[in-house]
Enzyme design. Structure first.
Site, PDB file in Angstrom:
ATOM      1  CG  HIS A 212     -14.754  80.566 -11.103  1.00  0.00           C
ATOM      2  ND1 HIS A 212     -15.798  80.959 -10.459  1.00  0.00           N
ATOM      3  CD2 HIS A 212     -13.792  81.409 -10.389  1.00  0.00           C
ATOM      4  CE1 HIS A 212     -15.871  82.217  -9.470  1.00  0.00           C
ATOM      5  NE2 HIS A 212     -13.970  81.844  -8.828  1.00  0.00           N
TER       6      HIS A 212
ATOM      7  CG  ASP B 240     -34.717  95.899 -21.639  1.00  0.00           C
ATOM      8  OD1 ASP B 240     -33.617  94.851 -22.511  1.00  0.00           O
ATOM      9  OD2 ASP B 240     -33.791  96.154 -20.936  1.00  0.00           O
TER      10      ASP B 240
ATOM     11  CE  LYS C 190     -30.460  95.027 -22.386  1.00  0.00           C
ATOM     12  NZ  LYS C 190     -31.292  95.901 -22.593  1.00  0.00           N
TER      13      LYS C 190
ATOM     14  N   GLY D  44     -17.356  83.822  -4.371  1.00  0.00           N
ATOM     15  CA  GLY D  44     -17.669  84.786  -2.653  1.00  0.00           C
ATOM     16  C   GLY D  44     -16.303  84.810  -2.248  1.00  0.00           C
TER      17      GLY D  44
END
Length: 506
Positions: free
Chosen positions: A168, A226, A364, A54
């Protein structure tokens, strides 16, 4: 239902990437806001929890905190970057501004006795991106990694099943980050890898049947990934109960309308294809401002869709190709009418009794895999990202049928040559500028359009770099376009990243 890992979001830019990485391990993941309550999480019965990074400081006035009860649910918690600092802060440790910030790929030394780093080499490349750091460990915690400028780059409290990493692991620059996540998900959380697209498809077919019963469903089919996958799934779940309206605004790429019709001609659904290209061109006559183009196209799409829908009776349900990022970005898990990417929103006053969104749990890449599983052609499943207004915003300035035809042919050649050369680009297309230049073809002087070629490489489309395509590929495409497409006599290649540019030109 498959085992679940919950991602608690503290405003980190990688929240969706973390969730996708967990799913790549075969374990279902969900993203919840930092305000989520312990009872709400307990109801999900997660095998583990991951706190994201964050932008805030945990000791600042605007810090995003969480309910302390999240740490006492009896499931392991992994804090990443800000998530690690928050865990430290809420357990009595100390977080402070780092004397030296760390950004980019950094060499870290890890404790291979830690559950996260077991069996790994002691030296690991990881991605750091922080200005704060843990400087004092809470009681019961021990450091499990360090870098040259960060003495506590990871920690753990095995008794409480709490773990933290300053770096990360979800990013590609953390070379063994997936292995670290794998150890947390399987060795620490003891999750099982039962999440697959086959399982998802079976569950959604049953869910759709239960929701709709023997009633009828209407879907606006754009030809995009989609909506196409949504249509194929609905046809399988509700044979004979689905009507799709495909509005051809005249701004599709070469042969795309034909591909859409062919892909669904053998499916057990009703496809109504409407050629409204003349109406759209007439409405856009003399218009050159990009945002005005979008608004006109959106308004006319809604009008066309509604007009056709009224001729087919009254379907009880509206289906939409909403996917998980749409849900996350809406900030709510409630059903939301998705704004059609061609539109400003589908008609809301048509009396539907419910919305069917069978893809709302998928990212996706998962939608593409599901499309392949449903037998859709590769041209649809792996379709290049394409703006709703289509070629209308890749023809700069006023739109005419002549310009559209020029761009359609040139774009097809560019995509063909780029694909043939196996260029690793995430999006590539052509733009017809509104500029003309002098040229020479044979013994004749020409005064024709400048065509721009674009190709970008990106992981999230929030930022992008131009793709370093081999010059011979560009040269071959340029030669073909200037020889085969009448109206173009000059080709340029766009070498601008995003930022400062956008991926599209309009």
């Amino acid at each position: 239902m498959a085992d679940t890992i919950v991602i608690v979001d503290f405003g980190g830019q990688y929240k969706e990437l973390i969730a996708r990485r967990v799913r790549e391990l075969g374990v279902y993941s969900l993203i919840k806001p930092s305000s989520v309550t312990p009872d709400a999480l307990k109801a999900l019965a997660p095998k583990g929890i991951i706190f994201t990074g964050g932008p805030n400081s945990v000791y600042g006035d605007h810090a995003k905190l969480c309910d302390p009860g999240l740490f006492t649910l009896g499931v392991p918690v992994l804090g990443i970057c800000y998530g690690m600092q928050l865990m430290c802060h809420m357990h009595g440790g100390t977080v402070a501004s780092a004397e030296t910030s760390e950004y980019g790929a950094i060499e870290a030394t890890v404790d291979t006795h830690s559950a996260l780093f077991s069996g790994m080499e002691p030296t690991q490349q990881v991605l750091m991106s922080h200005t704060d750091r843990v400087v004092g460990l809470p009681e019961g915690f021990r450091a499990t990694a360090h870098t040259a400028n960060c003495p506590i780059a990871a920690f753990e409290n095995r008794e409480k099943n709490l773990y933290g990493v300053q770096f990360h692991p979800e990013t590609e620059l953390s070379l063994n980050g997936m292995e670290m996540l794998r150890r947390f998900v399987f060795d620490v959380c003891h999750a099982e890898d039962g999440y697959t697209m086959d399982v998802y498809l079976k569950e959604q077919i049953e869910a759709v049947k239960k929701q709709v019963g023997d009633r009828h469903v209407l879907l606006g089919l754009s030809g995009g990934v989609d909506s196409s996958v949504c249509a194929a799934l609905l046809a399988k779940a509700l044979p004979g109960q689905v009507t799709c309206i495909y509005v051809d605004h005249g701004f599709m790429r070469k042969n795309e309308t034909e591909q859409v019709k062919a892909a669904f001609s053998q499916r057990d659904l009703t496809l109504i294809a409407v050629d409204a290209s003349e109406n759209f061109l007439a409405a856009l006559a003399g218009v050159s401002e990009p945002e005005q183009k979008r608004k006109i196209i959106g308004r006319l799409f809604v009008e066309t869709f509604e007009k056709v829908a009224k001729t087919i009776g009254k379907p009880e349900f509206l289906a939409q190709g909403t996917i998980y990022p749409d849900v996350v970005e809406s900030g709510t898990d409630a059903a939301v009418i998705k704004s059609h990417h061609n539109v400003g929103g589908l008609p809301k006053d048509m009396g539907f009794i419910g919305v069917v969104e069978p893809l709302r749990g998928l990212f996706k890449d998962e939608v593409r895999r599901l499309g392949t599983l449903l037998g859709l052609p590769d041209a649809l499943v792996n379709r290049q990202p394409f703006p709703g207004p289509g070629l209308a915003i890749r023809v700069l300035g006023e739109i005419t049928r002549e310009k559209l035809d020029i761009l359609r042919e040139a774009d097809a050649i560019w995509r063909e040559e780029t694909g043939r050369a196996n260029v690793r680009a995430d999006q590539y297309f052509a733009v017809l500028t509104n500029m003309r230049t002098v040229g020479v073809m044979g013994d004749f002087r020409t005064y024709d359009y400048v065509l721009a070629l674009r190709a970008v490489t990106t992981s999230d489309f929030m930022t992008a770099d131009f793709t370093r395509i081999p010059w011979d590929v560009i040269a071959r495409a340029s030669a073909r376009i200037t020889n085969e497409v009448r109206g173009v006599n000059r080709i340029v290649y766009d070498v601008t990243p995003k930022p400062p540019a956008t991926i599209e030109w309009e």
